[in-house]
Design a protein around this motif. Structure first.
Motif, PDB file in Angstrom:
ATOM      1  N   ASP A   1       0.452  13.195   3.277  1.00 42.92           N
ATOM      2  CA  ASP A   1       1.597  14.013   3.641  1.00 42.92           C
ATOM      3  C   ASP A   1       2.840  13.161   3.382  1.00 42.92           C
ATOM      4  O   ASP A   1       3.321  12.449   4.268  1.00 42.92           O
ATOM      5  CB  ASP A   1       1.484  14.410   5.125  1.00 42.92           C
ATOM      6  CG  ASP A   1       2.672  15.231   5.588  1.00 42.92           C
ATOM      7  OD1 ASP A   1       3.641  15.380   4.802  1.00 42.92           O
ATOM      8  OD2 ASP A   1       2.647  15.707   6.733  1.00 42.92           O
TER       9      ASP A   1
ATOM     10  N   GLU B   1       0.381   5.552   8.994  1.00 41.11           N
ATOM     11  CA  GLU B   1       1.751   5.624   8.477  1.00 41.11           C
ATOM     12  C   GLU B   1       1.843   4.939   7.112  1.00 41.11           C
ATOM     13  O   GLU B   1       1.188   3.924   6.878  1.00 41.11           O
ATOM     14  CB  GLU B   1       2.652   4.885   9.473  1.00 41.11           C
ATOM     15  CG  GLU B   1       4.116   5.197   9.350  1.00 41.11           C
ATOM     16  CD  GLU B   1       4.944   4.380  10.354  1.00 41.11           C
ATOM     17  OE1 GLU B   1       6.125   4.164  10.072  1.00 41.11           O
ATOM     18  OE2 GLU B   1       4.381   3.973  11.395  1.00 41.11           O
TER      19      GLU B   1
ATOM     20  N   ALA C   1       5.841  13.995   2.871  1.00 41.07           N
ATOM     21  CA  ALA C   1       7.058  14.423   3.567  1.00 41.07           C
ATOM     22  C   ALA C   1       7.195  13.689   4.902  1.00 41.07           C
ATOM     23  O   ALA C   1       8.286  13.294   5.303  1.00 41.07           O
ATOM     24  CB  ALA C   1       7.022  15.928   3.793  1.00 41.07           C
ATOM     25  N   ASN C   2       6.044  13.483   5.570  1.00 40.16           N
ATOM     26  CA  ASN C   2       6.079  12.803   6.873  1.00 40.16           C
ATOM     27  C   ASN C   2       5.602  11.346   6.807  1.00 40.16           C
ATOM     28  O   ASN C   2       5.370  10.715   7.836  1.00 40.16           O
ATOM     29  CB  ASN C   2       5.220  13.574   7.885  1.00 40.16           C
ATOM     30  CG  ASN C   2       5.821  14.924   8.191  1.00 40.16           C
ATOM     31  OD1 ASN C   2       6.990  15.010   8.548  1.00 40.16           O
ATOM     32  ND2 ASN C   2       5.046  15.984   8.022  1.00 40.16           N
ATOM     33  N   ASN C   3       5.423  10.861   5.577  1.00 36.87           N
ATOM     34  CA  ASN C   3       4.990   9.465   5.378  1.00 36.87           C
ATOM     35  C   ASN C   3       3.694   9.118   6.101  1.00 36.87           C
ATOM     36  O   ASN C   3       3.589   8.072   6.743  1.00 36.87           O
ATOM     37  CB  ASN C   3       6.083   8.480   5.817  1.00 36.87           C
ATOM     38  CG  ASN C   3       7.342   8.657   4.991  1.00 36.87           C
ATOM     39  OD1 ASN C   3       7.265   8.931   3.795  1.00 36.87           O
ATOM     40  ND2 ASN C   3       8.486   8.525   5.623  1.00 36.87           N
ATOM     41  N   THR C   4       2.705   9.990   6.001  1.00 30.52           N
ATOM     42  CA  THR C   4       1.402   9.671   6.608  1.00 30.52           C
ATOM     43  C   THR C   4       0.269  10.018   5.648  1.00 30.52           C
ATOM     44  O   THR C   4       0.435  10.849   4.743  1.00 30.52           O
ATOM     45  CB  THR C   4       1.154  10.465   7.912  1.00 30.52           C
ATOM     46  OG1 THR C   4       1.216  11.867   7.620  1.00 30.52           O
ATOM     47  CG2 THR C   4       2.143  10.105   9.004  1.00 30.52           C
TER      48      THR C   4
END
Length: 247
Positions: free
Chosen positions: A217, A232, A219-222
């Protein structure tokens, strides 16, 4: 430290045997070389006859390797100091197995350090575990790594490690079943060991086995792993991770 030691040099190259013998005479005056051997049969005969304190054992022998010799020899009270020519594969096997070795051409300081370790050596089941792991790592592409933890030594297959997480100077290693071991080494050391085995440091605290990534993901850096844990990603590592995953 004036204990006298006996040693046998096992190496199929006469030049290597001579070099090591010369270094020992010059820097390690309390060591007497009682025999030299160029092959497994000669070596076993010499070891059984002299029962040396130390065996300097070259890993690659002409008609086999050092482990073939050790297997044929069975249990021995001798301390083994391995010698090897630089070969990335061999060096990796040693580092994974947490066993010391001398790299040819042999450096006098490292030779002296190896002998000092023999002074303080305790031949325990730990040495046996390391030796078995080294032998496995030499003979199989499915590598195992020795983990030092407060509980002692254990082994884990590299392919079974899902991720490693930094915990100050320690590292928590998560296997694919979610079990964890707290290892007494830094994440940096594991990164060095595992980098070429499909691992990537996605964050200063996280080293991940790329084979276990389920989804990203960005967009959320995960990233999410197969065990549904999320990790993360550092922003500046995203691009590199993307490139690796495309490959």
């Amino acid at each position: 430290k004036n204990r006298m030691f006996t040693a046998i040099i096992v190496d199929d190259e006469s030049k290597s045997r001579l070099t090591l013998a010369t270094l020992l005479e010059k820097y390690c005056t309390n060591i007497t070389i009682v025999a030299e051997a160029s092959n497994i049969v000669e070596a076993i005969k010499a070891i059984q006859q002299h029962k040396p304190t130390i065996i300097f054992l070259d890993i690659q022998l002409q008609e086999g390797n050092g482990f073939d010799l050790l297997n044929q020899l069975g249990k021995t009270q001798s301390n083994i100091i391995f010698t090897t020519a630089y070969d990335a594969y061999a060096v990796k096997a040693f580092r994974f197995s947490a066993i010391d070795y001398l790299l040819k051409p042999i450096d006098p300081d490292q030779l002296i350090a190896a002998i000092h370790k023999v002074y303080n050596a305790s031949t325990t089941h730990l040495a046996q575990l390391k030796l078995e792991t080294l032998s496995d790592n030499f003979n199989s592409s499915d590598k195992k790594i020795i983990i030092h933890s407060h509980q002692g030594l254990s082994t884990i297959k590299v392919n079974d490690i899902a991720r490693c997480e930094a915990d100050s100077n320690y590292t928590t290693i998560f296997n694919k079943n979610g079990e964890r071991i707290v290892a007494t080494k830094s994440l940096r050391e594991y990164e060095e060991l595992l980098l070429e085995y499909h691992f990537f440091r996605v964050h200063k605290s996280h080293l991940v086995n790329l084979s276990y990534i389920k989804s990203c993901d960005f967009a959320n850096n995960t990233i999410t792993l197969d065990d549904n844990s999320t990790v993360e990603i550092a922003r500046r590592r995203k691009e590199s991770l993307l490139q690796l995953l495309k490959q």
